[in-house]
Motif scaffolding. Structure first.
Motif, mmCIF file in Angstrom:
data_model
loop_
_atom_site.group_PDB
_atom_site.id
_atom_site.type_symbol
_atom_site.label_atom_id
_atom_site.label_comp_id
_atom_site.label_asym_id
_atom_site.label_seq_id
_atom_site.Cartn_x
_atom_site.Cartn_y
_atom_site.Cartn_z
ATOM 1 N N TRP A 93 31.142 35.388 39.767
ATOM 2 C CA TRP A 93 31.951 36.608 39.598
ATOM 3 C C TRP A 93 33.139 36.482 40.557
ATOM 4 N N VAL A 94 34.340 36.464 39.990
ATOM 5 C CA VAL A 94 35.544 36.153 40.769
ATOM 6 C C VAL A 94 36.486 37.356 40.780
ATOM 7 N N THR A 95 36.873 37.814 41.964
ATOM 8 C CA THR A 95 37.855 38.900 42.056
ATOM 9 C C THR A 95 39.034 38.442 42.910
ATOM 10 N N HIS A 96 40.208 38.878 42.505
ATOM 11 C CA HIS A 96 41.417 38.600 43.280
ATOM 12 C C HIS A 96 42.015 39.930 43.712
ATOM 13 N N ARG A 97 42.385 40.019 44.978
ATOM 14 C CA ARG A 97 43.049 41.221 45.503
ATOM 15 C C ARG A 97 44.395 40.821 46.098
ATOM 16 N N ASN A 98 45.327 41.750 46.074
ATOM 17 C CA ASN A 98 46.621 41.454 46.703
ATOM 18 C C ASN A 98 46.541 41.778 48.201
ATOM 19 N N GLU A 99 47.679 41.654 48.896
ATOM 20 C CA GLU A 99 47.667 41.827 50.355
ATOM 21 C C GLU A 99 47.292 43.241 50.757
ATOM 22 N N GLN A 100 47.462 44.195 49.832
ATOM 23 C CA GLN A 100 47.094 45.585 50.132
ATOM 24 C C GLN A 100 45.621 45.854 49.807
ATOM 25 N N GLY A 101 44.918 44.835 49.312
ATOM 26 C CA GLY A 101 43.495 45.001 49.021
ATOM 27 C C GLY A 101 43.218 45.542 47.628
ATOM 28 N N THR A 102 44.273 45.707 46.821
ATOM 29 C CA THR A 102 44.081 46.232 45.467
ATOM 30 C C THR A 102 43.614 45.114 44.537
ATOM 31 N N LEU A 103 42.607 45.443 43.760
ATOM 32 C CA LEU A 103 42.087 44.476 42.795
ATOM 33 C C LEU A 103 43.160 44.155 41.756
ATOM 34 N N THR A 104 43.476 42.875 41.595
ATOM 35 C CA THR A 104 44.536 42.504 40.649
ATOM 36 C C THR A 104 43.992 41.733 39.455
ATOM 37 N N ALA A 105 42.826 41.115 39.601
ATOM 38 C CA ALA A 105 42.257 40.379 38.473
ATOM 39 C C ALA A 105 40.773 40.161 38.719
ATOM 40 N N GLN A 106 40.031 40.038 37.634
ATOM 41 C CA GLN A 106 38.582 39.881 37.745
ATOM 42 C C GLN A 106 38.110 38.965 36.609
ATOM 43 N N PHE A 107 37.361 37.943 36.967
ATOM 44 C CA PHE A 107 36.903 36.955 36.001
ATOM 45 C C PHE A 107 35.405 36.711 36.144
ATOM 46 N N ILE A 108 34.794 36.237 35.079
ATOM 47 C CA ILE A 108 33.515 35.553 35.219
ATOM 48 C C ILE A 108 33.804 34.093 34.919
ATOM 49 N N GLU A 109 33.525 33.224 35.891
ATOM 50 C CA GLU A 109 33.807 31.793 35.725
ATOM 51 C C GLU A 109 32.490 31.043 35.588
#
Lengths: 138, 138
Positions: A93-109
């Motif tokens: 389960w992969v999540t990406h957040r920006n520098e402000q901590g906001t979730l920007t993308a979410q994947f299942i890899e």
């Protein structure tokens, strides 16, 4: 997770299923095919959850079904990315957040190792050159 | 880090070098060879720091020279293992702790991906079977 950060399509939840859209169970079946493909061919694949009409309840349902594994990795590059193995080895389960901590993308890899965790040969070669400099300065 | 948990051999530090034994710089040269081998052959290798006559000051000196990278992974299995990429891509600082949090082993691993982070095909196959069960119970 907030509805503001993922482009959620409005879907009608069946009554009694508290926000579930019915779109999550087919994803589990797709994941099963992806895991089988990994075993058969070594080929890794990913599902972009942000691009699908999933409700927060769907995402919770998916995470619950997949469970938690023993390994978790974090990558600090701009924001923080987390790559958490689920209880199903090879499913991350992969999540990406920006520098402000906001979730920007979410994947299942689905992969033996998530791509982001691998050191790439060209970077290793740059590191070798830097290590040579450190040693020559001793 | 405590002297109690790693079998440190008593070594004489040269005056003025605050605990440095002189054993750390040769390790950097060995690491350089290991990184070159990784690039040439893809072969990963590791140095067992606990087995070497290194002082805590030597270990600090090594960590400082190697720096910190963007990726860190943790593995929860019995105790916690951490696998932190150094600023030198492909060089990972690996620590293992027992359930009480005591450091039990420490390695520098040279690899594109540390072995412990990889999902192994036999485990992925077990996960696939479990996923099938979850789906058939829906």
């Amino acid at each position: 997770m907030s509805l503001d950060v993922i482009p959620i399509h409005v879907v009608n939840a069946p009554p009694g299923d508290a926000g579930l859209s019915g779109n999550a169970p087919p994803l589990l079946r797709e994941l099963l095919e992806m895991v089988q493909r990994l075993l058969d061919t070594g080929e890794g694949t990913a599902i972009d959850l942000s691009a699908l009409p999933l409700t927060p309840a769907d995402l919770d349902w998916l995470r619950e079904r997949l469970g938690s594994g023993e390994i978790s990795a974090t990558l600090q590059a701009g924001g923080e990315s987390t790559l958490a193995e689920t209880a199903c080895p090879g499913v991350w389960w992969v999540t990406h957040r920006n520098e402000q901590g906001t979730l920007t993308a979410q994947f299942i890899e689905v992969a033996f190792v998530p791509e982001l965790v691998k050191a790439h040969p060209q970077d290793v070669a740059i590191g070798r050159d830097q290590l040579e400099l450190v040693i020559s300065a001793l």
